[in-house]
Design an enzyme around this catalytic site. Structure first.
Site, short mmCIF file in Angstrom:
data_model
loop_
_atom_site.label_atom_id
_atom_site.label_comp_id
_atom_site.label_asym_id
_atom_site.label_seq_id
_atom_site.Cartn_x
_atom_site.Cartn_y
_atom_site.Cartn_z
N GLU A 232 10.09 0.67 10.42
CA GLU A 232 11.10 1.72 10.19
C GLU A 232 10.40 3.04 10.49
OE1 GLU A 232 14.14 1.15 9.52
OE2 GLU A 232 14.24 -0.78 8.50
N GLY B 115 7.05 4.55 8.33
CA GLY B 115 6.23 5.75 8.54
C GLY B 115 6.53 6.34 9.90
N SER B 116 5.57 7.06 10.43
CA SER B 116 5.81 7.76 11.69
C SER B 116 5.73 6.80 12.87
CB SER B 116 4.78 8.87 11.85
OG SER B 116 3.51 8.31 11.93
N GLU C 287 10.22 15.47 15.74
CA GLU C 287 10.63 15.37 14.35
C GLU C 287 9.89 16.45 13.54
OE1 GLU C 287 9.35 11.74 12.39
OE2 GLU C 287 11.30 11.53 11.45
N LYS D 175 0.87 -1.19 0.00
CA LYS D 175 0.00 0.00 0.00
C LYS D 175 0.89 1.23 0.00
CE LYS D 175 -1.70 2.77 2.95
NZ LYS D 175 -1.62 4.06 2.23
N CYS E 147 13.73 10.53 7.30
CA CYS E 147 13.64 9.94 8.64
C CYS E 147 14.96 10.10 9.38
CB CYS E 147 13.27 8.47 8.53
SG CYS E 147 14.35 7.58 7.41
N1 LIG Z 1 12.96 4.69 9.46
C1 LIG Z 1 12.80 4.77 8.15
O1 LIG Z 1 13.39 4.02 7.39
C2 LIG Z 1 11.87 5.80 7.57
C3 LIG Z 1 11.95 6.08 6.22
C4 LIG Z 1 11.09 7.05 5.68
C5 LIG Z 1 10.17 7.69 6.52
N2 LIG Z 1 10.12 7.40 7.83
C6 LIG Z 1 9.17 8.11 8.72
O2 LIG Z 1 7.91 8.27 8.08
C7 LIG Z 1 7.26 9.43 8.58
C8 LIG Z 1 6.74 10.28 7.43
O3 LIG Z 1 5.89 9.55 6.66
P1 LIG Z 1 4.30 9.68 6.76
O4 LIG Z 1 3.90 11.04 7.20
O5 LIG Z 1 3.75 9.17 5.48
O6 LIG Z 1 3.98 8.68 7.94
P2 LIG Z 1 2.58 8.06 8.33
O7 LIG Z 1 2.83 7.20 9.49
O8 LIG Z 1 1.53 9.10 8.42
O9 LIG Z 1 2.16 7.19 7.05
C9 LIG Z 1 2.97 6.14 6.57
C10 LIG Z 1 2.10 5.14 5.87
O10 LIG Z 1 1.21 4.57 6.83
C11 LIG Z 1 -0.13 4.66 6.37
N3 LIG Z 1 -1.01 4.77 7.53
C12 LIG Z 1 -1.41 5.88 8.19
N4 LIG Z 1 -2.26 5.57 9.19
C13 LIG Z 1 -2.41 4.21 9.17
C14 LIG Z 1 -3.15 3.28 9.94
N5 LIG Z 1 -3.95 3.67 10.94
N6 LIG Z 1 -3.05 1.97 9.63
C15 LIG Z 1 -2.24 1.55 8.64
N7 LIG Z 1 -1.54 2.39 7.86
C16 LIG Z 1 -1.59 3.71 8.12
C17 LIG Z 1 -0.13 5.87 5.45
O11 LIG Z 1 -1.22 5.84 4.57
C18 LIG Z 1 1.21 5.72 4.76
O12 LIG Z 1 1.11 4.78 3.71
C19 LIG Z 1 8.31 10.16 9.39
O13 LIG Z 1 8.09 9.98 10.75
C20 LIG Z 1 9.61 9.49 8.96
O14 LIG Z 1 10.62 9.58 9.92
C21 LIG Z 1 10.94 6.46 8.37
#
Ligand SMILES: NC(=O)c1ccc[n+]([C@@H]2O[C@H](COP(=O)([O-])OP(=O)(O)OC[C@H]3O[C@@H](n4cnc5c(N)ncnc54)[C@H](O)[C@@H]3O)[C@@H](O)[C@H]2O)c1
Length: 535
Positions: A302, A279-280, A433, A226, A336
């Site tokens: 991650e 993600g976050s 962050e 996704k 990230c």
């Molecule tokens: N550690 C790593 O390798 C790495 C790499 C890139 C980004 N990040 C982190 O990602 C974050 C930024 O990305 P973002 O704003 O898209 O993060 P996010 O957590 O809002 O979203 C990430 C993904 O999760 C999905 N998502 C959101 N809510 C969900 C739920 N309730 N259930 C399942 N899926 C859900 C989103 O649609 C998206 O596809 C930052 O915190 C960054 O540090 C980490």
């Protein structure tokens, strides 16, 4: 001096294919206006050199509409205008994709193919991505706002390198025969886990796709990925290329949609055996709970970071400024692992702050499709407002605003490269962050102090160290509680290098051998031996 030159070449190189850094050469940008004028972001946006052909989900080898018929818009960060509408996945679409992946795993040819055949398909997919490098890069930049030079010269080539790395692994995954305390022939088999559900963010859409899809497929799993709702376009294009390369139907399925609907359906699905999430940190906790409450699928996470970039007093300050600048501002600060806490030794602090200001003022901000631009717009209005809110919090909290501090232009989501100095550890901008082009500079006096302050964070993703003193570098690399330490470089993302976080920055590792382990089950087989010749 020779060492300093080497650092510069690592930092400024356009990356060798074997060890790519996420950093581009400093923009030459003659004739491009600096952010102080804002005029450059008011110009008509350049038309991206690509057509959008795929907006439906890719399920069981075919592009299909959502079961509900719903679509959602994806936006151009340069203007906030709609690029196109994309199928909106919900529970039913995830169910269809999981059913296809399940069938492809349980009955289909993928895990039953020879590893060599799987490897050849993955190599062919990498070749096709390379052939279409520039169109894919254009889609990536259009949807995300990252510069076209970064997409086409760094990120898509990295995706190709990652896919070839995993293609190379596919036929080298083998088990063990181990000695036992008795007349037994003991084998350890490594098997694909089954159906992998993968959820990725918007900041590096295709790089995240490669980190997840590559190892999962190399190990013989099937996949439903996704994409982030902000950046659905490039993965659909690339997944189609995997099918052209010979990937059987149902092995790789791409569902577009929002997190709380499509993402949650995947994380909680009873027929998904493995969940990989980037993600976050707050969303990471949600998906882990969904995984635990459903079928206890194993999870790799991650997550976010607040990484220290530590500048000791013995190095060349100009080099240190450039390194710390790119560690934070790369990809509009949306990394990230961004070096978002710049710790500078008190002996070089004032000079460092002055020179960092000069460097930020020279940063070329503008249309990501314009040559020489270093910084495009932030991904969307939510992130844009969030960053401006953090900037206000820095000012209200008493940090010194060195430069920037506002939006750039009047349309789209451009933000001035911003620097705060005199940042204290208890300020909000020091702890959370920001995920934007906002550098925070902290002063420190000695090694023990900077170690203690660097580690006083719930995150532990990465750290940078700038020094010519190898004793101090060795102390720091061991003392810092983080998953990656870059010494005299930053953001080097070699395919063979495991990446992941300590503490609340995640669980497990991606890339390298460790990412393969995440997609394999371990089976022990014991056979009784009669009259063994040896044990
Ligand atoms: N550690 C790593 O390798 C790495 C790499 C890139 C980004 N990040 C982190 O990602 C974050 C930024 O990305 P973002 O704003 O898209 O993060 P996010 O957590 O809002 O979203 C990430 C993904 O999760 C999905 N998502 C959101 N809510 C969900 C739920 N309730 N259930 C399942 N899926 C859900 C989103 O649609 C998206 O596809 C930052 O915190 C960054 O540090 C980490």
């Amino acid at each position: 001096m020779a060492a300093a030159k080497k650092i510069a070449s690592i930092l400024l190189s356009r990356s060798s294919s074997a060890s790519r850094s996420f950093h581009l050469r400093r923009g030459a940008a003659s004739g491009i206006q600096r952010f102080a004028t804002a005029a450059v972001v008011e110009e008509e946006p350049i038309t991206p050199p690509v057509q959008i052909n795929h907006t439906q989900h890719l399920i069981n080898g075919k592009f299909v509409d959502s079961a509900s018929g719903k679509t959602f818009p994806t936006f151009d960060p340069r203007t906030g205008e709609v690029i196109t509408h994309v199928s909106q996945g919900e529970v039913e679409d995830v169910n269809r994709a999981v059913a296809a992946a399940r069938k492809a795993f349980d009955e289909g040819p993928w895990p039953k193919m020879t590893a060599y055949e799987r490897s050849r398909i993955l190599f062919r997919a990498a070749d096709l991505i390379e052939k279409h490098n520039d169109e894919i890069a254009a889609l990536e930049s259009w949807d995300s706002g990252k510069t076209y030079e970064q997409s086409s010269l760094v990120e898509i080539p990295m995706v190709i390198r990652y896919m070839r790395y995993y293609a190379g692994w596919a036929d080298k995954i083998h088990g063990l025969v181990v000695p036992a305390d008795g007349p037994h022939h003991v084998q350890v088999l490594y098997e694909p886990i089954g159906v992998a559900g993968q959820i990725i963010p918007w900041n590096f859409p295709l790089v995240m796709f490669a980190w997840k899809v590559g190892p999962a497929l190399a190990c013989g799993n099937t996949v439903i990925i996704k994409t982030a709702q902000q950046t659905p376009l490039s993965a659909l294009y690339v997944a189609k290329l995997f099918h052209e390369a010979g990937l059987p139907d149902g092995v790789l399925n791409v569902v577009s949609g929002y997190g709380p609907t499509a993402g949650a359906a995947l994380a909680s699905h009873m027929d998904v055996d493995k969940l990989a999430f980037t993600g976050s940190t707050p969303t990471g906790k949600v998906v882990m709970e969904l995984a635990a409450k459903s079928n206890l699928k194993s999870v790799i996470l991650e997550l976010g970071g607040k990484s220290p970039m530590i500048v000791l007093e013995d190095g060349d300050v100009d080099q240190a400024v450039e390194l710390a600048h790119s560690a934070l501002f790369f990809n509009q600060g949306q990394c990230c692992c961004a070096g978002s806490r710049t710790f500078v030794h008190e002996r070089v602090y004032d000079e460092f702050v002055e020179k960092s200001k000069a460097r930020a003022l020279k940063r070329v901000v503008g249309d990501p499709f314009r040559k020489g631009v270093e910084q495009g717009p932030q991904i969307d209005g939510d992130q844009f407002n969030r960053i401006l809110h953090y900037i206000k919090s820095g000012i209200d909290g008493g940090a010194s605003l060195v430069t920037g501090g506002d939006r750039l232009g009047s349309k789209g989501f451009y933000i001035q490269p911003t620097i705060f100095s005199d940042v204290k550890d208890d300020m909000i901008i020091a702890k959370e962050e920001i995920f934007g082009p906002v550098q925070s500079i902290f002063k420190f006096s000695d090694l023990d102090e900077v170690i203690r302050r660097s580690n006083a964070s719930p995150f532990g993703l990465a750290a940078g160290v700038f020094t010519n003193n190898m004793d101090n570098a060795n102390t720091l690399m061991r003392a810092l509680r983080v998953g990656t330490v870059w010494i005299n470089c930053y953001g080097v993302f070699d395919a063979a290098l495991p990446f992941g976080g300590y503490k609340m920055s995640g669980q497990g590792r991606e890339k390298g051998i460790d990412s393969l382990k995440a997609y394999l089950e371990v089976k022990s087989v014991v056979t009784t031996l009669k009259n063994p010749a040896w044990l």
